[in-house]
Design a protein around this motif. Structure first.
Motif, PDB file in Angstrom:
ATOM      1  N   ASP A   1       1.417   9.514  -5.542  1.00 40.91           N
ATOM      2  CA  ASP A   1       2.002  10.832  -5.296  1.00 40.91           C
ATOM      3  C   ASP A   1       2.868  11.281  -6.474  1.00 40.91           C
ATOM      4  O   ASP A   1       2.811  12.445  -6.887  1.00 40.91           O
TER       5      ASP A   1
ATOM      6  N   THR B   1       0.829  -1.202   0.000  1.00 39.97           N
ATOM      7  CA  THR B   1       0.000   0.000   0.000  1.00 39.97           C
ATOM      8  C   THR B   1       0.863   1.251   0.000  1.00 39.97           C
ATOM      9  O   THR B   1       0.562   2.220  -0.705  1.00 39.97           O
ATOM     10  N   THR B   2       1.949   1.226   0.749  1.00 36.21           N
ATOM     11  CA  THR B   2       2.855   2.374   0.777  1.00 36.21           C
ATOM     12  C   THR B   2       3.468   2.611  -0.602  1.00 36.21           C
ATOM     13  O   THR B   2       3.585   3.758  -1.046  1.00 36.21           O
TER      14      THR B   2
ATOM     15  N   LEU C   1      -6.835   4.118  -0.300  1.00 33.25           N
ATOM     16  CA  LEU C   1      -5.745   3.251   0.154  1.00 33.25           C
ATOM     17  C   LEU C   1      -5.374   3.545   1.602  1.00 33.25           C
ATOM     18  O   LEU C   1      -5.154   2.614   2.394  1.00 33.25           O
ATOM     19  N   GLN C   2      -5.317   4.818   1.961  1.00 29.94           N
ATOM     20  CA  GLN C   2      -4.989   5.172   3.343  1.00 29.94           C
ATOM     21  C   GLN C   2      -6.072   4.689   4.300  1.00 29.94           C
ATOM     22  O   GLN C   2      -5.774   4.194   5.386  1.00 29.94           O
TER      23      GLN C   2
ATOM     24  N   LYS D   1      -5.835   7.661  -3.415  1.00 27.53           N
ATOM     25  CA  LYS D   1      -4.914   7.742  -2.278  1.00 27.53           C
ATOM     26  C   LYS D   1      -5.681   7.689  -0.958  1.00 27.53           C
ATOM     27  O   LYS D   1      -5.283   6.970  -0.036  1.00 27.53           O
ATOM     28  N   GLU D   2      -6.773   8.436  -0.861  1.00 25.20           N
ATOM     29  CA  GLU D   2      -7.587   8.419   0.361  1.00 25.20           C
ATOM     30  C   GLU D   2      -8.136   7.025   0.634  1.00 25.20           C
ATOM     31  O   GLU D   2      -8.153   6.570   1.779  1.00 25.20           O
TER      32      GLU D   2
ATOM     33  N   ILE E   1       0.791   4.182  -2.734  1.00 24.66           N
ATOM     34  CA  ILE E   1       0.578   5.585  -2.361  1.00 24.66           C
ATOM     35  C   ILE E   1       1.709   6.449  -2.909  1.00 24.66           C
ATOM     36  O   ILE E   1       1.470   7.549  -3.418  1.00 24.66           O
TER      37      ILE E   1
END
Length: 126
Positions: A30, A22-23, A100-101, A97-98, A26
Motif C-alpha cells: 500500500d 502478510t499484513t 496475498l489477501q 496485494k490481491e 500488504i
C-alpha cells in the motif's frame, strides 16, 4: 485429545505468524502504491503545466543530477512514458496485494475447516 489440541494450537500459532507477516507485506505494498501514485500525479501536473508551451520554448529534462536541454515534444513523450511505467507498477502492486489477501483467506478457511473437523470428530466420539 491432547494431541489434537496441540495440533490446533500449532495451526493457530502458524496462522497468527503468517497473518502478521502478510499484513506487513500488504501495508508495504500500500505504501509503495501510494508513492507511485504520487509520482504519477506529479508527472500529470507537470504535463498539464507545460501543455501551453510553444515548440520553440527551451525546456530541460532532469537526468540524475543534471539537466539536459530538450524540445517540448520530447519532454512530453518522456512524461507520458513515466506515467505509463507508473500505471504498470500500480497494476503489478495491486495484483500482488490481491494474491496475498487471497492466500491469507485460503489459509483462514483451511484453519476453520480443521476446527470444524475436530468438532465433528469430538461429537462422534461422545
Amino acid at each position: 485429545m491432547a494431541q489434537m489440541d496441540m495440533e490446533l494450537k500449532k495451526a493457530f500459532t502458524e496462522m497468527q505468524i503468517n497473518k502478521l507477516e502478510t499484513t506487513k507485506k500488504i501495508n508495504m505494498i500500500d505504501m509503495k502504491c501510494d508513492m507511485v501514485k504520487t509520482g504519477k500525479h506529479k508527472y500529470t501536473l507537470t504535463e498539464k503545466g507545460t501543455s501551453n508551451l510553444t515548440d520553440d520554448t527551451r525546456v530541460y529534462l532532469s537526468v540524475g543530477r543534471m539537466f539536459l536541454l530538450t524540445d517540448v515534444q520530447n519532454m512530453r513523450e518522456e512524461l507520458k512514458g513515466k506515467q505509463e511505467k507508473c500505471d504498470k507498477a500500480i497494476e503489478l502492486l495491486e495484483k500482488k496485494k490481491e494474491f496475498l489477501q487471497k492466500s491469507l483467506k485460503d489459509q483462514e478457511d483451511g484453519l476453520r475447516e480443521l476446527v470444524q473437523q475436530r468438532k465433528d470428530a469430538d461429537g462422534t466420539t461422545k
